[in-house]
Design a protein around this motif. Structure first.
Motif, PDB file in Angstrom:
ATOM      1  N   GLU A   1      -5.370  -5.914   5.716  1.00  0.00           N
ATOM      2  CA  GLU A   1      -6.013  -4.860   6.730  1.00  0.00           C
ATOM      3  C   GLU A   1      -7.293  -5.212   6.547  1.00  0.00           C
ATOM      4  OE1 GLU A   1      -6.011  -2.056   9.814  1.00  0.00           O
ATOM      5  OE2 GLU A   1      -4.467  -3.264   9.072  1.00  0.00           O
TER       6      GLU A   1
ATOM      7  N   LEU B   1      -9.874  -6.080   9.529  1.00  0.00           N
ATOM      8  CA  LEU B   1     -10.963  -5.258  10.114  1.00  0.00           C
ATOM      9  C   LEU B   1     -12.350  -5.718   9.677  1.00  0.00           C
ATOM     10  CD1 LEU B   1     -10.082  -1.708   8.404  1.00  0.00           C
ATOM     11  CD2 LEU B   1      -9.956  -2.266  10.775  1.00  0.00           C
TER      12      LEU B   1
ATOM     13  N   GLU C   1     -12.674  -8.011  12.664  1.00  0.00           N
ATOM     14  CA  GLU C   1     -12.965  -7.258  13.869  1.00  0.00           C
ATOM     15  C   GLU C   1     -14.590  -6.836  13.934  1.00  0.00           C
ATOM     16  OE1 GLU C   1     -10.342  -4.029  14.401  1.00  0.00           O
ATOM     17  OE2 GLU C   1      -8.893  -5.366  14.814  1.00  0.00           O
TER      18      GLU C   1
END
Length: 181
Positions: A87, A91, A94
């Motif tokens: 995760e 992130l 992104e």
């Protein structure tokens, strides 16, 4: 016989061989004590030993269960940690992508503002050039009229004629200047 009696008396006094009635009484007492111990004490000893064995086996089972549970918790922790790392990487990716997009948008906005500033500057320069050309035209016209008046010897005060002559003269100058470029 006296010797036989002495030998028999000596045999009776042998400290290693107890007299038979004492031996029988001792054996009966031993069997009574052994029977009481076997009936009363031995079950308690067996009970305590069984309880200890069960406690030890239960402790081992509890330890095995705790170890199994700890292993399960460890596996869950590792899975959660791997998921959290995944995760975080997602992130981070992104954020990098958003950073690139924002940077591109900022560059485009900066380019647009630069173009606006350049266009405004060109418009201002063109307006200033036209204003300077107009002012210069008037000044050159006035100087040309004054000079022509001095050369001719008469005053060229007629404004309409003066403007037409000046405009014609300046248009010819501009045409020559553009032809040279």
């Amino acid at each position: 016989m006296s010797q036989l009696l002495t030998v028999a008396a000596e045999e009776m006094e042998n400290p290693l061989i107890p007299p038979i009635p004492e031996l029988v009484i001792g054996l009966i007492a031993f069997l009574i004590v052994f029977g009481l111990l076997a009936k009363k004490l031995l079950p308690n000893i067996n009970k305590v030993l069984d309880e200890r064995r069960e406690a030890i086996e239960g402790g081992i089972e509890k330890a095995d269960a705790a170890q199994t549970e700890a292993q399960s918790v460890l596996e869950q922790y590792k899975a959660q940690l791997a998921e959290a790392r995944h995760e975080a990487a997602r992130l981070r990716q992104e954020a990098q992508e958003q950073g690139v997009v924002i940077l591109q948008e900022m560059r485009a906005e900066g380019q647009r503002q630069r173009e606006e500033i350049i266009a405004a500057g060109h418009a201002q320069i063109e307006a200033d050039r036209k204003a300077a050309a107009s002012a210069l035209r008037q000044d050159v016209g006035k100087l040309a009229t004054d000079l022509a008046g001095k050369l001719v010897g008469e005053s060229l005060e007629d404004h309409a004629r003066q403007s037409g002559t000046i405009d014609r003269f300046l248009d010819e100058l501009e045409a020559k200047a553009e032809a040279v470029r």
